[in-house]
Design a protein around this motif. Structure first.
Motif, PDB file in Angstrom:
ATOM      1  N   ASP A 154     -12.655   3.559   1.029  1.00  0.00           N
ATOM      2  CA  ASP A 154     -11.680   2.898   0.160  1.00  0.00           C
ATOM      3  C   ASP A 154     -10.351   3.658   0.149  1.00  0.00           C
ATOM      4  O   ASP A 154      -9.273   3.049   0.172  1.00  0.00           O
ATOM      5  CB  ASP A 154     -12.213   2.793  -1.271  1.00  0.00           C
ATOM      6  CG  ASP A 154     -13.344   1.780  -1.408  1.00  0.00           C
ATOM      7  OD1 ASP A 154     -13.511   0.951  -0.496  1.00  0.00           O
ATOM      8  OD2 ASP A 154     -14.054   1.831  -2.441  1.00  0.00           O
ATOM      9  N   ILE A 155     -10.438   4.991   0.104  1.00  0.00           N
ATOM     10  CA  ILE A 155      -9.230   5.819   0.087  1.00  0.00           C
ATOM     11  C   ILE A 155      -8.425   5.619   1.370  1.00  0.00           C
ATOM     12  O   ILE A 155      -7.205   5.423   1.336  1.00  0.00           O
ATOM     13  CB  ILE A 155      -9.597   7.310  -0.083  1.00  0.00           C
ATOM     14  CG1 ILE A 155     -10.079   7.586  -1.509  1.00  0.00           C
ATOM     15  CG2 ILE A 155      -8.405   8.210   0.249  1.00  0.00           C
ATOM     16  CD1 ILE A 155     -10.704   8.963  -1.693  1.00  0.00           C
ATOM     17  N   VAL A 156      -9.099   5.664   2.514  1.00  0.00           N
ATOM     18  CA  VAL A 156      -8.405   5.511   3.794  1.00  0.00           C
ATOM     19  C   VAL A 156      -7.786   4.118   3.901  1.00  0.00           C
ATOM     20  O   VAL A 156      -6.631   3.972   4.328  1.00  0.00           O
ATOM     21  CB  VAL A 156      -9.363   5.780   4.976  1.00  0.00           C
ATOM     22  CG1 VAL A 156      -8.674   5.470   6.308  1.00  0.00           C
ATOM     23  CG2 VAL A 156      -9.840   7.227   4.956  1.00  0.00           C
ATOM     24  N   LYS A 193      -3.416  10.383  11.673  1.00  0.00           N
ATOM     25  CA  LYS A 193      -4.445  11.278  12.220  1.00  0.00           C
ATOM     26  C   LYS A 193      -4.579  12.538  11.363  1.00  0.00           C
ATOM     27  O   LYS A 193      -5.689  13.018  11.113  1.00  0.00           O
ATOM     28  CB  LYS A 193      -4.116  11.647  13.667  1.00  0.00           C
ATOM     29  CG  LYS A 193      -4.383  10.518  14.658  1.00  0.00           C
ATOM     30  CD  LYS A 193      -4.277  10.989  16.092  1.00  0.00           C
ATOM     31  CE  LYS A 193      -2.867  11.102  16.550  1.00  0.00           C
ATOM     32  NZ  LYS A 193      -2.762  11.357  18.019  1.00  0.00           N
ATOM     33  N   GLN A 194      -3.444  13.055  10.911  1.00  0.00           N
ATOM     34  CA  GLN A 194      -3.464  14.263  10.087  1.00  0.00           C
ATOM     35  C   GLN A 194      -4.232  14.018   8.782  1.00  0.00           C
ATOM     36  O   GLN A 194      -5.094  14.804   8.385  1.00  0.00           O
ATOM     37  CB  GLN A 194      -2.023  14.682   9.771  1.00  0.00           C
ATOM     38  CG  GLN A 194      -1.914  15.900   8.863  1.00  0.00           C
ATOM     39  CD  GLN A 194      -1.878  17.195   9.628  1.00  0.00           C
ATOM     40  OE1 GLN A 194      -2.103  17.218  10.842  1.00  0.00           O
ATOM     41  NE2 GLN A 194      -1.613  18.276   8.943  1.00  0.00           N
ATOM     42  N   MET A 195      -3.933  12.900   8.121  1.00  0.00           N
ATOM     43  CA  MET A 195      -4.588  12.606   6.845  1.00  0.00           C
ATOM     44  C   MET A 195      -6.071  12.335   7.046  1.00  0.00           C
ATOM     45  O   MET A 195      -6.910  12.799   6.268  1.00  0.00           O
ATOM     46  CB  MET A 195      -3.917  11.395   6.179  1.00  0.00           C
ATOM     47  CG  MET A 195      -4.235  11.242   4.713  1.00  0.00           C
ATOM     48  SD  MET A 195      -3.558  12.625   3.763  1.00  0.00           S
ATOM     49  CE  MET A 195      -3.832  12.064   2.088  1.00  0.00           C
ATOM     50  N   LEU A 196      -6.399  11.585   8.084  1.00  0.00           N
ATOM     51  CA  LEU A 196      -7.804  11.292   8.375  1.00  0.00           C
ATOM     52  C   LEU A 196      -8.571  12.580   8.680  1.00  0.00           C
ATOM     53  O   LEU A 196      -9.711  12.761   8.220  1.00  0.00           O
ATOM     54  CB  LEU A 196      -7.905  10.328   9.558  1.00  0.00           C
ATOM     55  CG  LEU A 196      -9.317   9.862   9.943  1.00  0.00           C
ATOM     56  CD1 LEU A 196      -9.967   9.100   8.796  1.00  0.00           C
ATOM     57  CD2 LEU A 196      -9.264   8.990  11.195  1.00  0.00           C
ATOM     58  N   THR A 197      -7.959  13.493   9.423  1.00  0.00           N
ATOM     59  CA  THR A 197      -8.585  14.766   9.748  1.00  0.00           C
ATOM     60  C   THR A 197      -8.890  15.565   8.483  1.00  0.00           C
ATOM     61  O   THR A 197      -9.990  16.112   8.313  1.00  0.00           O
ATOM     62  CB  THR A 197      -7.676  15.598  10.676  1.00  0.00           C
ATOM     63  OG1 THR A 197      -7.526  14.904  11.916  1.00  0.00           O
ATOM     64  CG2 THR A 197      -8.246  16.973  10.938  1.00  0.00           C
ATOM     65  N   ILE A 198      -7.930  15.636   7.585  1.00  0.00           N
ATOM     66  CA  ILE A 198      -8.120  16.393   6.342  1.00  0.00           C
ATOM     67  C   ILE A 198      -9.241  15.787   5.505  1.00  0.00           C
ATOM     68  O   ILE A 198     -10.160  16.491   5.053  1.00  0.00           O
ATOM     69  CB  ILE A 198      -6.808  16.436   5.527  1.00  0.00           C
ATOM     70  CG1 ILE A 198      -5.746  17.246   6.278  1.00  0.00           C
ATOM     71  CG2 ILE A 198      -7.057  17.035   4.142  1.00  0.00           C
ATOM     72  CD1 ILE A 198      -4.352  17.133   5.680  1.00  0.00           C
ATOM     73  N   LEU A 199      -9.199  14.471   5.290  1.00  0.00           N
ATOM     74  CA  LEU A 199     -10.188  13.821   4.427  1.00  0.00           C
ATOM     75  C   LEU A 199     -11.588  13.880   5.036  1.00  0.00           C
ATOM     76  O   LEU A 199     -12.581  14.085   4.324  1.00  0.00           O
ATOM     77  CB  LEU A 199      -9.783  12.372   4.156  1.00  0.00           C
ATOM     78  CG  LEU A 199      -8.466  12.195   3.388  1.00  0.00           C
ATOM     79  CD1 LEU A 199      -8.178  10.714   3.169  1.00  0.00           C
ATOM     80  CD2 LEU A 199      -8.498  12.931   2.055  1.00  0.00           C
ATOM     81  N   LEU A 200     -11.683  13.698   6.353  1.00  0.00           N
ATOM     82  CA  LEU A 200     -12.991  13.786   7.015  1.00  0.00           C
ATOM     83  C   LEU A 200     -13.563  15.205   6.924  1.00  0.00           C
ATOM     84  O   LEU A 200     -14.755  15.391   6.685  1.00  0.00           O
ATOM     85  CB  LEU A 200     -12.864  13.389   8.489  1.00  0.00           C
ATOM     86  CG  LEU A 200     -13.241  11.962   8.873  1.00  0.00           C
ATOM     87  CD1 LEU A 200     -13.004  11.745  10.363  1.00  0.00           C
ATOM     88  CD2 LEU A 200     -14.675  11.630   8.506  1.00  0.00           C
ATOM     89  N   GLU A 235     -11.389  15.302  -5.073  1.00  0.00           N
ATOM     90  CA  GLU A 235     -12.267  14.185  -5.424  1.00  0.00           C
ATOM     91  C   GLU A 235     -13.425  14.059  -4.434  1.00  0.00           C
ATOM     92  O   GLU A 235     -14.578  13.839  -4.831  1.00  0.00           O
ATOM     93  CB  GLU A 235     -11.476  12.877  -5.453  1.00  0.00           C
ATOM     94  CG  GLU A 235     -12.339  11.668  -5.799  1.00  0.00           C
ATOM     95  CD  GLU A 235     -11.583  10.353  -5.778  1.00  0.00           C
ATOM     96  OE1 GLU A 235     -12.242   9.297  -5.876  1.00  0.00           O
ATOM     97  OE2 GLU A 235     -10.334  10.367  -5.657  1.00  0.00           O
ATOM     98  N   LEU A 236     -13.129  14.200  -3.141  1.00  0.00           N
ATOM     99  CA  LEU A 236     -14.168  14.025  -2.125  1.00  0.00           C
ATOM    100  C   LEU A 236     -15.144  15.196  -2.083  1.00  0.00           C
ATOM    101  O   LEU A 236     -16.293  15.032  -1.675  1.00  0.00           O
ATOM    102  CB  LEU A 236     -13.532  13.816  -0.749  1.00  0.00           C
ATOM    103  CG  LEU A 236     -12.862  12.459  -0.534  1.00  0.00           C
ATOM    104  CD1 LEU A 236     -12.168  12.416   0.829  1.00  0.00           C
ATOM    105  CD2 LEU A 236     -13.866  11.318  -0.646  1.00  0.00           C
TER     106      LEU A 236
END
Length: 268
Positions: A154-156, A193-200, A235-236
């Protein structure tokens, strides 16, 4: 037997540059933001700490490198950690690319490739935990276990809404749809890509205590993403300890001003 630390309590560096500047930094359990002008030593401090532990998270040998790390609990021998840097620089070795995936063209692509593998493992682990809870008759607990992955998706989707990208939720690997086309993470923009990398990176640790070093992560990020970055990480995984350098006022806007330390305040 390896005993993992919950977080880093204190960092001491004997010499930042050739006998100059002794560093002593008392850390917060959750969020630590290092600020200062260019060239003052923010990235150097981060790099020295990361290099003081090997790829296995071994914190026994750090005394040999002039970096002293105090952790909680004090008798821990290892620490889970990762570092995310700001620039989406190209990979120099074509041989490495061809061995893994010909679509990989940058350092962030390579990170995402490995994170995809960890994401698959994470889903298997969550699935096994859900089965155990259901077998024990704990339906509510099983439902809660699946909620974190759904929240990540949902966040992504929310972050990428302006470009119309959405995660394909029927696949185990991360794919996106955009106007009827299927995209892999390597086709995203540098900021995405940067944001996805951090959240993953935060998600796949599955709530374990974990130290995430980030060196100026805001460079490729939209300003609204910068504002939300720390809150989303916490949060994650509420057990993450964030240690980051930044130039951006936006990163600390949403209540993290008290977590900022100036390099000049911790050096003598």
């Amino acid at each position: 037997m390896q005993k993992y630390a919950d977080y880093i309590k204190r960092i001491e560096i004997d010499s930042l540059w050739s006998g100059r500047k002794h560093v002593v930094w008392e850390l917060n359990r959750q969020v630590n933001i290092l600020s200062g002008i260019n060239g003052v030593g923010k990235s150097t401090i981060l790099n020295k700490v990361v290099k003081s532990v090997n790829n296995n998270g071994d914190i026994i040998s750090h005394l040999l490198k002039g970096v002293h790390i105090e952790v909680e609990p004090a008798d821990a021998t290892h620490i889970r950690f990762d570092i995310i840097r700001s620039l989406d620089s190209p990979i120099l070795s074509n041989e490495t690319i061809n061995m893994v995936d010909a679509r990989i063209r940058s350092v962030l692509d390579f990170q995402l490739y490995h994170l995809q593998r960890k994401y698959l493992d994470y889903q298997v682990n969550i699935g096994n935990q859900i089965i155990s809870e259901l077998q024990a008759g704990h339906a509510d607990a099983a439902q809660q276990l699946s909620e974190k992955k759904r929240r990540f998706q949902d966040i992504v989707d929310d972050l990428f809404t302006e470009t119309g990208k959405k995660i394909v939720r029927t696949e185990n690997e991360i794919r996106f749809t955009q106007i009827g086309e299927i995209l892999v993470p390597y086709q995203l923009s540098s900021g995405e890509k940067q944001m996805l990398t951090i959240l993953l990176t935060v998600l796949v640790e599955d709530n374990q205590p974990y130290v995430l070093f980030m060196d100026e992560p805001e460079v490729s990020l939209h300003i609204e993403w910068q504002k939300r970055l720390i809150d989303l990480c916490v949060e994650l995984n509420p057990n993450v300890q964030i240690i980051l350098t930044t130039h951006s006022p936006a990163v600390i806007m949403d209540g993290w001003m008290d977590s900022v330390t100036e390099v000049s305040d911790i050096t003598t």
